[in-house]
Design an enzyme around this catalytic site. Structure first.
Site, PDB file in Angstrom:
ATOM      1  N   ASP A 667       1.088  -1.238   0.487  1.00  0.00           N
ATOM      2  CA  ASP A 667       0.054   0.329  -0.093  1.00  0.00           C
ATOM      3  C   ASP A 667       1.188   1.477   0.215  1.00  0.00           C
ATOM      4  O   ASP A 667       1.726   1.130   0.309  1.00  0.00           O
ATOM      5  CB  ASP A 667      -0.981   0.260   1.180  1.00  0.00           C
ATOM      6  N   SER A 844     -16.388   5.363  -0.338  1.00  0.00           N
ATOM      7  CA  SER A 844     -15.568   5.551  -1.152  1.00  0.00           C
ATOM      8  C   SER A 844     -15.848   5.792  -2.622  1.00  0.00           C
ATOM      9  O   SER A 844     -15.532   5.702  -3.697  1.00  0.00           O
ATOM     10  CB  SER A 844     -14.800   3.694  -1.035  1.00  0.00           C
ATOM     11  N   LYS A 847     -16.785   9.725  -3.123  1.00  0.00           N
ATOM     12  CA  LYS A 847     -15.591   9.633  -2.985  1.00  0.00           C
ATOM     13  C   LYS A 847     -15.967  11.534  -2.495  1.00  0.00           C
ATOM     14  O   LYS A 847     -15.342  12.422  -3.145  1.00  0.00           O
ATOM     15  CB  LYS A 847     -14.650   9.750  -4.279  1.00  0.00           C
ATOM     16  N   ARG A1104      -6.188   3.607  -7.667  1.00  0.00           N
ATOM     17  CA  ARG A1104      -7.762   3.865  -7.775  1.00  0.00           C
ATOM     18  C   ARG A1104      -8.208   2.397  -8.242  1.00  0.00           C
ATOM     19  O   ARG A1104      -9.138   2.315  -7.799  1.00  0.00           O
ATOM     20  CB  ARG A1104      -7.650   4.294  -8.682  1.00  0.00           C
ATOM     21  N   ASP A1130      -0.746  -1.143   6.021  1.00  0.00           N
ATOM     22  CA  ASP A1130      -1.749  -0.258   7.489  1.00  0.00           C
ATOM     23  C   ASP A1130      -2.749  -0.339   7.721  1.00  0.00           C
ATOM     24  O   ASP A1130      -3.596   0.065   9.041  1.00  0.00           O
ATOM     25  CB  ASP A1130      -0.613   0.867   7.301  1.00  0.00           C
TER      26      ASP A1130
END
Length: 1571
Positions: A667, A844, A847, A1104, A1130
């Site tokens: 990530d 998500s 946005k 994305r 994380d």
């Protein structure tokens, strides 16, 4: 301040212009905003719940079983009781009328023959439970989402959807409808108890269940069968009881370990179940039946309580942590007594240290016992009823909590069940919860009580309340809940409704913080709570060596079968041989015939040769892996002092996989970067503010050939100077009580001057309005700092949001608290309260986030207005901007777009801020739709999103923001090390493409020599490949494969790719966005092409992407290429990726600890990954890869010697060894050397492992452990078994074995001593020869292991119990022939291997042997112990050290590890060709940092006018060329006036990156005009 400004091309009109003033003579009257008045006369339609129906895909049996009822708009009512007539599902998706009971008016349904069951959450028509408790817990097992499904719903668990359909209704202080009770008056619905049990065993079931569990292991079953066979006399086992000792010991040790582990779980269960909470007594709970507690349950309860008290006492008085907590509690109680006094309220309510400043900020407390119900209050508490004295909150255990109970939780208490929040100590109904135990996030979250019950304060109030709650069923999704609170309005008798969301729910496992108390009704208990439904175990992972070990075991089983089969056949043949003594002395033996005797001999041989499949191997491997995990945990160089967090192994059995990693999936946000957001720049009304020298900007300028160190020092000095000036001017601007200069990250003295009016009134008001919008549109909480109560700390779920609100605070627009109606903002020292009507939350798919603020009319009688403030991704906001004339200035839009493009190129995260003003009538019409959607139980989230989308349009742009997410320390060096080690790094991020690319350049993932291959579904490729996105992606993949790599994507090419583990030769990188990736993962053919293309590129950036896409990419690489994968992240969105990889690494960062909890290893920073993989991973792999074949080798010697002995005794199953030798050979004689080899061996130390990362490639190529090496060791064991047996046999055969007194040593046990001693010494010395690390410790254990065989022989043979073996040691060790045979045999055993190893190391040294030679010559002496190239504070090496580094880089480390053609002399030669660091074509093999070109002014102008530049700017724009020309003119004007830095444009022109999703000014303008 007076006057207005409109959308005239300069700035949007401010709706706040008449609501605040900034002059010094402002009065508090100017700050008043009219409060919201809730409409009491709202019709029932507004609050009614829509009818529940089923879609066509609902299974028939589920429709038939859906017996819960709902109230619809056409609900009928009884004239006397006002009870609703529910409608029940008739199985066809509709609802039929239900008969009401004539007496009570309650709805009922006839359930003839209904039986009651204790457990289960739902019943079918026969009364049987559809979902029992055991099945309820199975919903905790979660699968990784399908990567080919719609990614807009990535956060929804399919299991949660299914169970959510099991609706339930809970009544409080009301009788149940007749359809919800059985003939005996007991409730039909039965809910799980709140008592939980996570233990595997109980005292009664421990022995049988544990033994059964252990014998699921095939090895244990195998050895149990051998013990059972040995119990029969026919199989000739000398001492059957003794043969069972090893297995019994292993089973007992394992049982003790399991008992200890389970006892810990038992203690935790006792602590949880016996935790006390406060439950309302005096009001009967009709939702559950009274338990008939049996005598056995009473006995168990009494014992469990006694045990719990005993454990608590031991913890408090015997452990340091318990003593410390006890002292803290005593001090706290003493402080409470001094503060409250003896006559004050009890400490559980009023002794709470609350630092929160929110709803009650600056307001006096209210006496709710004397509070009269206001006009705007929901009429739910019948205050006309007399207070009940029998109702009170009493302490009870968690396990006694039931569905429908009213509970009160105090500050710092954990929530005992999933609870609907009714009221809190806060006058506004807010409370704070910590969800660390639930989702790992450490930030406090706010939860709001229901408006209708917010005035409930005491047990007297709740006793005078009646309501019922319609709820969805239990499901595991932590972030959604749908329900409705219903009650009968006391004023008009109508049924009112208030929707319940997840923000009104307190979940079990959370902790109440900074709130004196909270009160709620229990909705889910025990196994139905979300924490239990999410308590699925992280997928069990086995290391590659462990998996391949099974194949080796199978080979040994085949060998065992062959040996046993030969032994059985041979013994059967010898059985009929004439002239045997058997005919004279063994007449009528048990076997009876040749065939039967051969069959028996087969099983005798299985017992005899059982050590070929050693039971101790598995135990030894577990010991080694446990020790390796302990070493990793204890490594101080992996300890993060800032977080106080060491590297924590969660899975102890995959440490060797760390040494074979070929692909790392990472990530970006919070992993490569710090996830500590700092506001750096903004653009307001077309003017850019802020100065910053970011790491991405430094990387960009470095690629342009600029000396970034010199420029960086100069830039940072100027920024620091401007910062001081800005701080001085801010202090002089106003009395900002929340101004803390040390926390200022936004540096722009120009902004402060414009805030004072230096650039005119319009720009001043634009700046004010922009910052006020940042202070209003958010979900941040404030909490008083414990060290400084006047300072308010911002608590946000998103670091970006905290940065925005903090910057608004720094410049004088401070968010200081929340009220029931809105927010309190301190603007330039003046506090104002803004009423927030609605908040449209971020997700998500949207946005964006919006809030609607109520603006009072200009005059007292004027109608108020509503202002929508929206912030979100730049492309989303631009696509929703208004195109009406006079709304948005084209010039400002273009300037803002160019500024955002510049920010993104600097590596900053960009957002846009916009607004929309609504008339009050427009708002009311929209709000009606919003209320209907909010009250929906079915698809509430979808309906709310549709309603929100309808209002978030026709926006007016306010400006944009730019936030920096800094790289973590040591990330560039870490990535460079991993690349040199041959590890490929893929970045899978949900961030924007340009941000990821710039971070890639700054962290050495990308370099300027790389050609970026872009895969997208829009832009110019539409014209070339067609309009279908799938066709575009497929065509691009085929084009890139053919053009750059001459590949077609066939299955044969994939098969060849599996064999190739080399680093890609070409200089290419892949960039792909989420839309294209979704298509690339769909379909076998296109997936194969995508995989081949990525494998041949040095770097891959997937931008994305959703969490499920991350997992799908990892699984694609892992399963298709058969490589070792590692995923690191994380956040909670990285969990699926972490669990899909072979090794999952969680970083304990700012986004919580959910990734850490689901990982195999947890570290504090990304840079620790280099040491974890290159040091500990390589050591673990190398140690285990040497230990396992050594183990098989030593058992091969011992077992085959018995086979050779069988040749001379007709394979009759006689033992060559005394039986204790069979037991202790693996247990004591030869186990310690191989175990310590697997734990302590080191080829090179940790510093060299990091300085020469190329040594790691041996793990990627799997050279250390493979079946070839295994077979080679087995052949060595075969050879040495021949030496071990036949050397003593030849001496015995020639009658040379005699003692000093002339007695012969012709007993088979005596010969066995010869064989055993030779085998033991040979094996242990063999281990020593293959061990790199020779020190006194390893030498001591090998010496002790060798001496044990002599010691045991002497001790055991001196005992009469040894019978035939009596005095064997004295006779054998006293014979000179023994020592002669011993030394010669050991020499012959080891000589071939010693000769081969010496020849190989001298003439064909491996890479590690060359480096070890350099180490011995002192080439690494200049590095201090523990030197870490990724440590930003590492000491600088001297010139001698640099010279040494040059030699290291010059080592000709061959790609064919183990087959280097360089002699030992080449090590010390300085003129060494650099073949390792570069490929055959001379291209760098790792991510090399490159210096490139510098541009002159003329070259800059030429580039701006070149066709290449024009082509680079055409991506994502519409067909109109006027847009481009207008934007280009604006760009040139801004460059000419120094409003835009030309270096960024030159860089973009130079690279000509046609990238998907890039913040491109042209694409933004095109998006707005095409809207």
């Amino acid at each position: 301040m007076s006057g207005t400004f409109h959308g005239d091309g300069h700035a949007p009109m401010s709706p706040f212009e008449d609501t605040f003033q900034f002059e010094d003579n402002s009065s508090n009257e100017d700050t008043h905003i009219a409060p919201t008045h809730f409409d009491d006369g709202a019709t029932s339609n507004k609050y009614s719940r829509p009818q529940v129906s089923f879609n066509d895909e609902t299974p028939k049996n589920k429709r038939e079983d859906a017996e819960e009822f709902t109230f619809n708009d056409d609900t009928e009512y009884d004239n006397h009781s006002f009870q609703p007539t529910p409608k029940l599902n008739n199985g066809s998706g509709t609802f039929d009328d239900v008969e009401l009971d004539n007496d009570s008016g309650e709805p009922h349904t006839n359930y003839d023959g209904m039986k009651r069951f204790r457990m289960g959450t739902k019943r079918n028509k026969k009364g049987n439970p559809i979902m029992g408790r055991s099945k309820t817990l199975k919903w905790a097992r979660k699968n990784i989402p399908n990567p080919f499904e719609d990614f807009t719903k990535d956060d929804i668990d399919p299991g949660a959807i299914n169970r959510a359909q099991e609706l339930r209704t809970v009544y409080y202080n009301m009788p149940l409808p007749k359809d919800m009770i059985d003939e005996e008056g007991n409730p039909i619905m039965q809910y799980p108890r709140n008592k939980i049990r996570t233990t595997k065993y109980t005292p009664l079931t421990f022995l049988p269940k544990n033994i059964l569990f252990q014998f699921h292991n095939f090895a244990n079953v195998y050895f149990l069968v051998l013990i059972i066979l040995g119990a029969f006399q026919i199989f000739g086992v000398t001492n059957p009881g003794l043969s069972a000792v090893p297995l019994v010991v292993i089973v007992i040790i394992t049982a003790i370990k399991d008992a200890i582990e389970d006892s810990r779980r038992t203690v935790l269960d006792l602590e949880v179940n016996n935790t006390k909470t406060h439950i309302l007594e005096g009001v009967e709970n009709e939702n559950v039946s009274t338990d008939n507690i049996s005598l056995w349950r009473r006995f168990k309860k009494a014992n469990s309580r006694l045990l719990f008290k005993f454990i608590q006492y031991c913890k408090e008085h015997l452990t340091e942590e318990g003593k410390k907590k006890r002292m803290q509690r005593k001090r706290h109680e003493l402080r409470v007594q001094k503060t409250v006094g003896t006559s004050g309220p009890r400490s559980s309510l009023d002794s709470i240290d609350s630092y929160r400043v929110s709803a009650d900020y600056g307001r006096p407390s209210l006496d709710y016992d004397n509070l009269e119900q206001g006009a705007g209050e929901a009429n739910i508490v019948d205050r006309s009823l007399p207070p009940r004295t029998d109702c009170k909150f009493a302490k009870n255990y968690w396990k006694g909590v039931k569905v429908g109970d009213i509970v009160r939780i105090h500050n710092n208490d954990e929530i005992p069940a999933d609870i609907i929040l009714l009221s809190t100590s806060d006058t506004d109904g807010a409370c704070y919860v910590e969800t660390k135990n639930l989702d790992g996030e450490t930030n406090l979250k706010v939860r709001q009580s229901l408006k209708c019950t917010n005035t409930i304060r005491t047990s007297k109030d709740i006793a005078r309340t009646k309501f019922w709650i319609e709820s969805e069923g239990p499901h595991s999704n932590l972030y959604t809940y749908q329900g409705n609170m219903k009650w009968r309005n006391l004023a008009d008798g109508e049924i009112r409704n208030e929707p319940i969301t997840i923000n009104n729910v307190l979940l079990r496992g959370c902790t109440l913080r900074n709130t004196k108390w909270a009160m709620g009704v229990v909705m889910f208990t025990g196994g139905d709570t979300k924490i239990m439904l999410n308590s699925g175990i992280t997928p069990t992972k086995k290391s590659r060596i462990s998996r391949e070990l099974n194949f080796s075991v199978v080979i040994n089983f085949v060998l065992l079968f062959i040996l046993c089969f030969v032994s059985g056949i041979a013994n059967g043949v010898y059985y009929d041989k004439k002239g045997r003594s058997r005919f004279s002395y063994e007449f009528g033996t048990i076997a009876g015939s040749a065939a039967t005797n051969g069959f028996v001999s087969f099983w005798v041989a299985v017992i005899l040769y059982q050590s070929l499949v050693p039971i101790s191997l598995y135990i030894s491997v577990e010991i080694i892996k446990t020790a390796q995990a302990a070493f990793i945990y204890g490594d101080v160089l992996l300890y993060n002092a800032k977080l106080d967090y060491p590297c924590t192994p969660k899975s102890w059995n995959i440490s060797d996989d760390l040494g074979q990693v070929e692909y790392i999936f990472s990530d970006k946000t919070g992993t490569l970067t710090q996830n500590v957001m700092e506001f750096k720049k903004c653009t307001i009304n077309g003017v850019s503010y802020g100065r910053a020298y970011t790491e991405a900007l430094a990387g960009l300028r470095k690629r342009q050939g600029i000396d970034v160190e010199t420029e960086g020092r100069r830039e940072k000095a100027e920024i620091a100077k401007d910062r001081d000036t800005m701080i001085d001017e801010l202090r002089a601007l106003s009395g900002n009580s929340q101004f803390y200069p040390e926390e200022v990250t936004f540096v722009s003295k120009e902004f402060v001057r414009d805030l004072k009016g230096a650039s005119g009134e319009v720009q001043q008001r634009c700046c004010e309005h922009f910052m006020l919008a940042l202070a209003l549109c958010h979900s941040v909480l404030v909490e008083a700092n414990p060290d400084n109560p006047k300072k308010l700390d911002l608590k946000a779920q998103s670091p970006d949001e905290a940065a925005l609100v903090a910057t608004a605070r720094d410049v004088g627009f401070s968010f200081v608290g929340k009220t029931k109606k809105g927010l309190i903002i301190e603007m330039q020292g003046i506090q104002k309260e803004f009423e927030i009507l609605n908040i449209l939350e971020f997700n998500s798919s949207r946005k964006r986030m919006s809030c609607i603020v109520k603006i009072p009319g200009l005059n007292p009688g004027d109608e108020p207005r509503a202002l929508l403030i929206c912030k979100g991704a730049d492309s989303i906001i631009y696509s929703r901007l208004s195109r009406q004339s006079g709304s948005n200035s084209e010039a400002i839009l273009e300037k803002t777009a160019l500024h955002l493009e510049q920010y993104a190129t600097e590596g900053l995260r960009t957002l846009c801020i916009a607004q929309r003003e609504l008339s009050w009538s427009e708002y009311e019409k929209w709000n009606e739709k919003y209320d209907i959607a909010a009250a929906s139980l079915a698809n509430r989230e979808d309906e709310l999103e549709v309603v929100a989308d309808s209002i978030e349009r026709e926006l007016i742009l306010l400006g944009g923001t730019a936030i920096e997410d800094r790289l973590q320390d040591g990330v560039p060096d870490c990535i460079e090390l991993l690349a040199e080690a041959g590890i490929k790094l893929w970045v899978l991020t949900g961030d924007k493409v340009e941000t990821a690319i710039n971070i890639g350049f700054s962290c050495n993932l990308l370099n300027n020599e790389m050609e970026l291959l872009v895969i997208k579904t829009t832009g110019d490729d539409v014209k070339e490949f067609g309009s279908e996105p799938s066709e575009i992606v497929d065509a691009l993949l085929s084009k890139y494969l053919k053009e750059y790599f001459n590949l077609t994507g066939s299955e044969e090419e994939i098969f060849e790719a599996k064999k190739d583990h080399e680093f890609p030769k070409g200089n290419y990188a892949i960039v792909i966005d989420g839309d294209a990736l979704k298509l690339a993962l769909y379909g076998e053919d296109i997936r194969r092409k995508f995989l081949l293309l990525c494998k041949n590129c040095r770097a891959v950036l997937c931008c994305r992407v959703s969490p499920s896409q991350k997992a799908a990419v990892v699984k694609l690489v892992k399963d298709s290429l058969d490589v070792m994968t590692l995923a690191i992240g994380d956040g909670s969105n990285d969990v699926a990726m972490i669990q899909s990889a072979d090794v999952g690494i969680g970083i304990a960062g700012e986004e919580g600890r959910q990734a850490v909890m689901c990982s195999d290893y947890a570290i504090g920073q990304f840079r620790y990954l280099a040491r974890l993989v290159l040091v500990h991973g390589r050591w673990s792999y190398k140690r285990l890869a040497e230990m396992i074949p050594e183990f098989f080798y030593k058992n091969m010697i011992f077992a085959l010697a018995l086979f050779w002995y069988g040749i001379y005794n007709d394979f009759d199953g006689s033992y060559l060894y005394e039986y204790t030798y069979m037991m202790f050979y693996n247990l004591a004689f030869t186990s310690l050397p191989v175990i310590f080899l697997g734990i302590l061996d080191q080829d090179v130390n940790d510093t060299i492992s990091l300085v020469v990362p190329q040594l790691y490639r041996v793990g990627i190529l799997r050279k250390e452990w493979n079946q070839r090496k295994f077979l080679w060791y087995m052949l060595d064991g075969l050879y040495q078994s021949i030496i071990c047996f036949f050397f003593p046999y030849l001496v015995y055969h020639k009658n040379m074995i005699v003692t000093s007194n002339g007695l012969g040593l012709d007993h088979r046990y005596f010969v066995g001593v010869y064989v055993t001693t030779i085998a033991v010494i040979s094996c242990n010395t063999y281990v020593l020869l293959h061990q790199y690390r020779w020190d006194w410790f390893s030498g001591l254990f090998i010496a002790l292991s060798c001496l044990v065989v002599f010691a045991w022989t002497g001790i055991w043979s001196s005992a009469i119990a040894s019978r035939e073996f009596f005095k064997a040691a004295a006779r054998i060790y006293g014979a000179p022939s023994f020592w002669a045979v011993f030394f010669v045999a050991v020499l012959f055993c080891l000589l071939p291997r010693f000769t081969y190893d010496s020849f190989q190391k001298f003439f064909y040294p491996t890479d590690v042997e060359i480096v070890r030679e350099m180490w011995q010559h002192g080439h690494f002496d200049h590095y201090p112990p523990g030197y870490d190239p990724t440590d930003p504070n590492r000491p600088k090496v001297t010139k001698a050290g640099q010279h040494g580094e040059k030699i290291i880089e010059g080592i000709a480390l061959s790609d064919n590890l183990g087959g280097s053609n360089y002699s030992r002399d080449s090590v010390v030669t300085e003129e060494i060709p650099m073949t390792f660091m570069h490929g055959e074509d001379g291209s760098p093999s790792g991510y090399q940092k490159q210096e490139t070109w510098m541009t002159s002014p003329k070259e800059t102008q030429d580039l701006l006018q070149s066709p290449q530049f024009q082509q680079a700017q055409t991506f994502g724009r519409g067909p109109s060329t006027n847009v481009r020309s207008s934007l280009d003119r604006t760009r040139e004007q801004m460059i000419a006036t120094n409003q835009l830095d030309n270096r960024y444009s030159v860089e973009r022109a130079r690279t000509s990156l046609d990238l998907p999703g890039v913040t491109n000014a042209a694409s933004l303008i095109g998006t707005q005009q095409n809207n």
